[in-house]
Design a protein around this motif. Structure first.
Motif, PDB file in Angstrom:
ATOM      1  N   GLU A 186       0.824  -1.207   0.000  1.00 21.23           N
ATOM      2  CA  GLU A 186       0.000   0.000   0.000  1.00 21.23           C
ATOM      3  C   GLU A 186       0.860   1.260   0.000  1.00 21.23           C
ATOM      4  OE1 GLU A 186      -2.573  -3.264   1.086  1.00 21.23           O
ATOM      5  OE2 GLU A 186      -0.587  -2.644   1.791  1.00 21.23           O
ATOM      6  N   GLU A 187       1.930   1.235   0.776  1.00 19.91           N
ATOM      7  CA  GLU A 187       2.790   2.415   0.828  1.00 19.91           C
ATOM      8  C   GLU A 187       3.572   2.585  -0.472  1.00 19.91           C
ATOM      9  OE1 GLU A 187       6.134   4.507   3.730  1.00 19.91           O
ATOM     10  OE2 GLU A 187       5.517   2.434   4.100  1.00 19.91           O
ATOM     11  N   GLN A 188       3.995   1.489  -1.084  1.00 14.13           N
ATOM     12  CA  GLN A 188       4.708   1.572  -2.367  1.00 14.13           C
ATOM     13  C   GLN A 188       3.812   2.177  -3.433  1.00 14.13           C
ATOM     14  OE1 GLN A 188       6.750  -2.190  -3.400  1.00 14.13           O
ATOM     15  NE2 GLN A 188       6.575  -2.752  -1.247  1.00 14.13           N
ATOM     16  N   LEU A 189       2.562   1.699  -3.486  1.00 16.66           N
ATOM     17  CA  LEU A 189       1.616   2.263  -4.447  1.00 16.66           C
ATOM     18  C   LEU A 189       1.315   3.717  -4.113  1.00 16.66           C
ATOM     19  CD1 LEU A 189      -0.297   1.879  -6.864  1.00 16.66           C
ATOM     20  CD2 LEU A 189      -2.031   1.049  -5.243  1.00 16.66           C
ATOM     21  N   GLY A 190       1.206   4.009  -2.819  1.00 16.75           N
ATOM     22  CA  GLY A 190       0.946   5.387  -2.398  1.00 16.75           C
ATOM     23  C   GLY A 190       2.063   6.334  -2.823  1.00 16.75           C
ATOM     24  N   MET A 191       3.324   5.902  -2.674  1.00 14.19           N
ATOM     25  CA  MET A 191       4.458   6.727  -3.118  1.00 14.19           C
ATOM     26  C   MET A 191       4.344   7.045  -4.607  1.00 14.19           C
ATOM     27  SD  MET A 191       7.730   4.896  -1.354  1.00 14.19           S
ATOM     28  CE  MET A 191       7.864   4.599   0.411  1.00 14.19           C
ATOM     29  N   PHE A 192       4.071   6.000  -5.379  1.00 16.10           N
ATOM     30  CA  PHE A 192       4.025   6.162  -6.830  1.00 16.10           C
ATOM     31  C   PHE A 192       2.886   7.086  -7.242  1.00 16.10           C
ATOM     32  CE2 PHE A 192       2.666   4.828 -11.079  1.00 16.10           C
ATOM     33  CZ  PHE A 192       3.860   4.918 -11.775  1.00 16.10           C
ATOM     34  N   MET A 193       1.678   6.858  -6.695  1.00 14.81           N
ATOM     35  CA  MET A 193       0.534   7.679  -7.060  1.00 14.81           C
ATOM     36  C   MET A 193       0.704   9.122  -6.593  1.00 14.81           C
ATOM     37  SD  MET A 193      -1.246   5.691  -8.830  1.00 14.81           S
ATOM     38  CE  MET A 193      -2.490   6.954  -9.105  1.00 14.81           C
ATOM     39  N   TYR A 194       1.316   9.303  -5.427  1.00 10.95           N
ATOM     40  CA  TYR A 194       1.560  10.660  -4.927  1.00 10.95           C
ATOM     41  C   TYR A 194       2.543  11.384  -5.844  1.00 10.95           C
ATOM     42  CZ  TYR A 194       2.489  14.402  -1.569  1.00 10.95           C
ATOM     43  OH  TYR A 194       2.605  15.623  -0.954  1.00 10.95           O
ATOM     44  N   MET A 195       3.552  10.659  -6.314  1.00 11.78           N
ATOM     45  CA  MET A 195       4.566  11.271  -7.174  1.00 11.78           C
ATOM     46  C   MET A 195       3.955  11.743  -8.493  1.00 11.78           C
ATOM     47  SD  MET A 195       7.876   9.545  -8.999  1.00 11.78           S
ATOM     48  CE  MET A 195       6.747   8.681 -10.125  1.00 11.78           C
ATOM     49  N   ILE A 196       3.187  10.861  -9.174  1.00  7.82           N
ATOM     50  CA  ILE A 196       2.648  11.237 -10.482  1.00  7.82           C
ATOM     51  C   ILE A 196       1.465  12.192 -10.350  1.00  7.82           C
ATOM     52  CG2 ILE A 196       3.444   9.096 -11.539  1.00  7.82           C
ATOM     53  CD1 ILE A 196       0.636   8.025 -11.427  1.00  7.82           C
ATOM     54  N   SER A 197       0.802  12.200  -9.190  1.00 10.59           N
ATOM     55  CA  SER A 197      -0.348  13.085  -8.995  1.00 10.59           C
ATOM     56  C   SER A 197       0.077  14.514  -8.695  1.00 10.59           C
ATOM     57  CB  SER A 197      -1.233  12.566  -7.856  1.00 10.59           C
ATOM     58  OG  SER A 197      -1.734  11.281  -8.136  1.00 10.59           O
ATOM     59  N   HIS A 198       1.222  14.660  -8.018  1.00  7.97           N
ATOM     60  CA  HIS A 198       1.661  15.992  -7.580  1.00  7.97           C
ATOM     61  C   HIS A 198       3.004  16.395  -8.181  1.00  7.97           C
ATOM     62  CE1 HIS A 198      -1.550  16.046  -4.513  1.00  7.97           C
ATOM     63  NE2 HIS A 198      -1.262  14.771  -4.339  1.00  7.97           N
ATOM     64  N   ASN A 199       3.507  15.592  -9.139  1.00  6.26           N
ATOM     65  CA  ASN A 199       4.819  15.871  -9.725  1.00  6.26           C
ATOM     66  C   ASN A 199       5.858  16.035  -8.613  1.00  6.26           C
ATOM     67  OD1 ASN A 199       6.632  16.291 -11.841  1.00  6.26           O
ATOM     68  ND2 ASN A 199       6.318  18.503 -11.838  1.00  6.26           N
ATOM     69  N   ALA A 200       5.810  15.126  -7.650  1.00  5.04           N
ATOM     70  CA  ALA A 200       6.627  15.243  -6.446  1.00  5.04           C
ATOM     71  C   ALA A 200       8.059  14.794  -6.712  1.00  5.04           C
ATOM     72  CB  ALA A 200       6.023  14.412  -5.313  1.00  5.04           C
ATOM     73  N   SER A 201       9.011  15.508  -6.128  1.00  2.01           N
ATOM     74  CA  SER A 201      10.419  15.147  -6.226  1.00  2.01           C
ATOM     75  C   SER A 201      10.751  14.088  -5.184  1.00  2.01           C
ATOM     76  CB  SER A 201      11.292  16.382  -6.002  1.00  2.01           C
ATOM     77  OG  SER A 201      11.111  16.881  -4.677  1.00  2.01           O
ATOM     78  N   ASN A 202      11.953  13.542  -5.272  1.00  2.00           N
ATOM     79  CA  ASN A 202      12.399  12.555  -4.295  1.00  2.00           C
ATOM     80  C   ASN A 202      12.409  13.163  -2.895  1.00  2.00           C
ATOM     81  OD1 ASN A 202      14.519  11.053  -2.601  1.00  2.00           O
ATOM     82  ND2 ASN A 202      14.392   9.730  -4.397  1.00  2.00           N
ATOM     83  N   GLN A 203      12.827  14.399  -2.787  1.00  2.00           N
ATOM     84  CA  GLN A 203      12.883  15.058  -1.476  1.00  2.00           C
ATOM     85  C   GLN A 203      11.479  15.241  -0.899  1.00  2.00           C
ATOM     86  OE1 GLN A 203      14.968  18.778  -1.523  1.00  2.00           O
ATOM     87  NE2 GLN A 203      15.151  18.894   0.689  1.00  2.00           N
ATOM     88  N   MET A 204      10.530  15.586  -1.742  1.00  2.00           N
ATOM     89  CA  MET A 204       9.152  15.720  -1.269  1.00  2.00           C
ATOM     90  C   MET A 204       8.609  14.381  -0.785  1.00  2.00           C
ATOM     91  SD  MET A 204       7.671  18.279  -4.228  1.00  2.00           S
ATOM     92  CE  MET A 204       5.988  18.160  -3.621  1.00  2.00           C
ATOM     93  N   LEU A 205       8.959  13.305  -1.490  1.00  2.00           N
ATOM     94  CA  LEU A 205       8.511  11.973  -1.078  1.00  2.00           C
ATOM     95  C   LEU A 205       9.173  11.554   0.230  1.00  2.00           C
ATOM     96  CD1 LEU A 205       8.549  10.193  -4.562  1.00  2.00           C
ATOM     97  CD2 LEU A 205       6.539  10.852  -3.238  1.00  2.00           C
ATOM     98  N   GLN A 206      10.428  11.930   0.428  1.00  2.00           N
ATOM     99  CA  GLN A 206      11.088  11.632   1.702  1.00  2.00           C
ATOM    100  C   GLN A 206      10.327  12.274   2.858  1.00  2.00           C
ATOM    101  OE1 GLN A 206      15.432  12.195   1.868  1.00  2.00           O
ATOM    102  NE2 GLN A 206      15.439  12.293  -0.380  1.00  2.00           N
ATOM    103  N   LYS A 207       9.923  13.513   2.678  1.00  2.00           N
ATOM    104  CA  LYS A 207       9.189  14.226   3.723  1.00  2.00           C
ATOM    105  C   LYS A 207       7.805  13.628   3.945  1.00  2.00           C
ATOM    106  CE  LYS A 207       7.458  18.823   4.941  1.00  2.00           C
ATOM    107  NZ  LYS A 207       7.356  20.243   4.503  1.00  2.00           N
TER     108      LYS A 207
END
Length: 238
Positions: A96-117
């Protein structure tokens, strides 16, 4: 003048004294940094897995905002990926968290640093898990993405009076245009066509013959064209 051994010994002693003086000068400056306590960069009270769980159990609009999915679809997708062995739970990062990371990244154009936070993981972990999801995209594409049938008209067009029968006329015009292009733009071939077409050359039309006017119904092509144009204009203004 002494031997070279004595000169070398004296040089080393002088260098050692200079090093000691430099050490005592630098020590007070670096001592505060040596004694400073290292602070963790991941200070959120919720781990990544807890955050995903909170979002999925919260209001539907929150899940749509963060992951661009309804909670039920997100959960069903996670269960499918786990069941098919496309993703697996690992120590510290579940599916669930792996999918959440991926969907959050493509939904918000999130950088690696944003995903770390957002998910409280190191940059290396974020990169590795995102790459694993990207790796299964071709498999999901083959499983779920179906190319449309180029011959069959889409049901939405067939059942909507705003599109039919105008779409039939447009499709016929496109076919006719392609025929003319096949003749290099020369329309003279139309003057040499037979008056009647042999039944052996008949071509099945989409949706059956009953949906198309016969020769008697379309004898006046100009009037039919004008009627269609007026209907399209009326539909556009309604």
């Amino acid at each position: 003048m002494g031997s070279w051994e004595e000169l070398a010994r004296q040089f080393l002693l002088e260098e050692e004294e200079d090093d000691e003086e430099l050490f005592f000068i630098l020590l007070p400056a670096i001592l505060p940094f040596l004694s400073e306590e290292k602070r963790s960069i991941h200070t959120s009270s919720l781990s990544g897995a807890q955050k995903v769980k909170e979002i999925l159990e919260g209001h539907e609009s929150w899940c749509k905002s963060e992951f661009r999915m309804e909670p039920e679809i997100f959960k069903a997708t996670s269960n499918f990926l786990r069941r098919e062995g496309l993703l697996r739970d690992t120590r510290g990062v579940n599916v669930e968290e792996q999918l959440g990371m991926f969907m959050y990244m493509i939904s918000h154009n999130a950088s690696n640093q944003m995903l770390q936070k957002a998910f409280q993981h190191s940059g290396e972990t974020i990169h590795r898990k995102i790459s694993e999801v990207f790796d299964i995209v071709p498999t999901l594409t083959q499983r779920f993405v179906k190319l449309p049938n180029s011959i069959q008209t889409h049901p939405k067009i067939i059942t909507d009076s705003r599109f039919m029968p105008f779409f039939q006329i447009a499709a016929t015009a496109v076919d006719f245009h392609n025929i003319i292009r096949g003749q290099n733009g020369d329309e003279g071939w139309l003057d040499h066509q037979p008056d009647h077409i042999s039944p052996s050359q008949y071509v099945e039309v989409p949706e059956g013959d009953n949906n198309y006017p016969n020769d008697m119904d379309s004898s006046d092509g100009s009037n039919l064209r004008d009627q269609i144009a007026l209907q399209m204009w009326a539909a556009y203004n309604s």
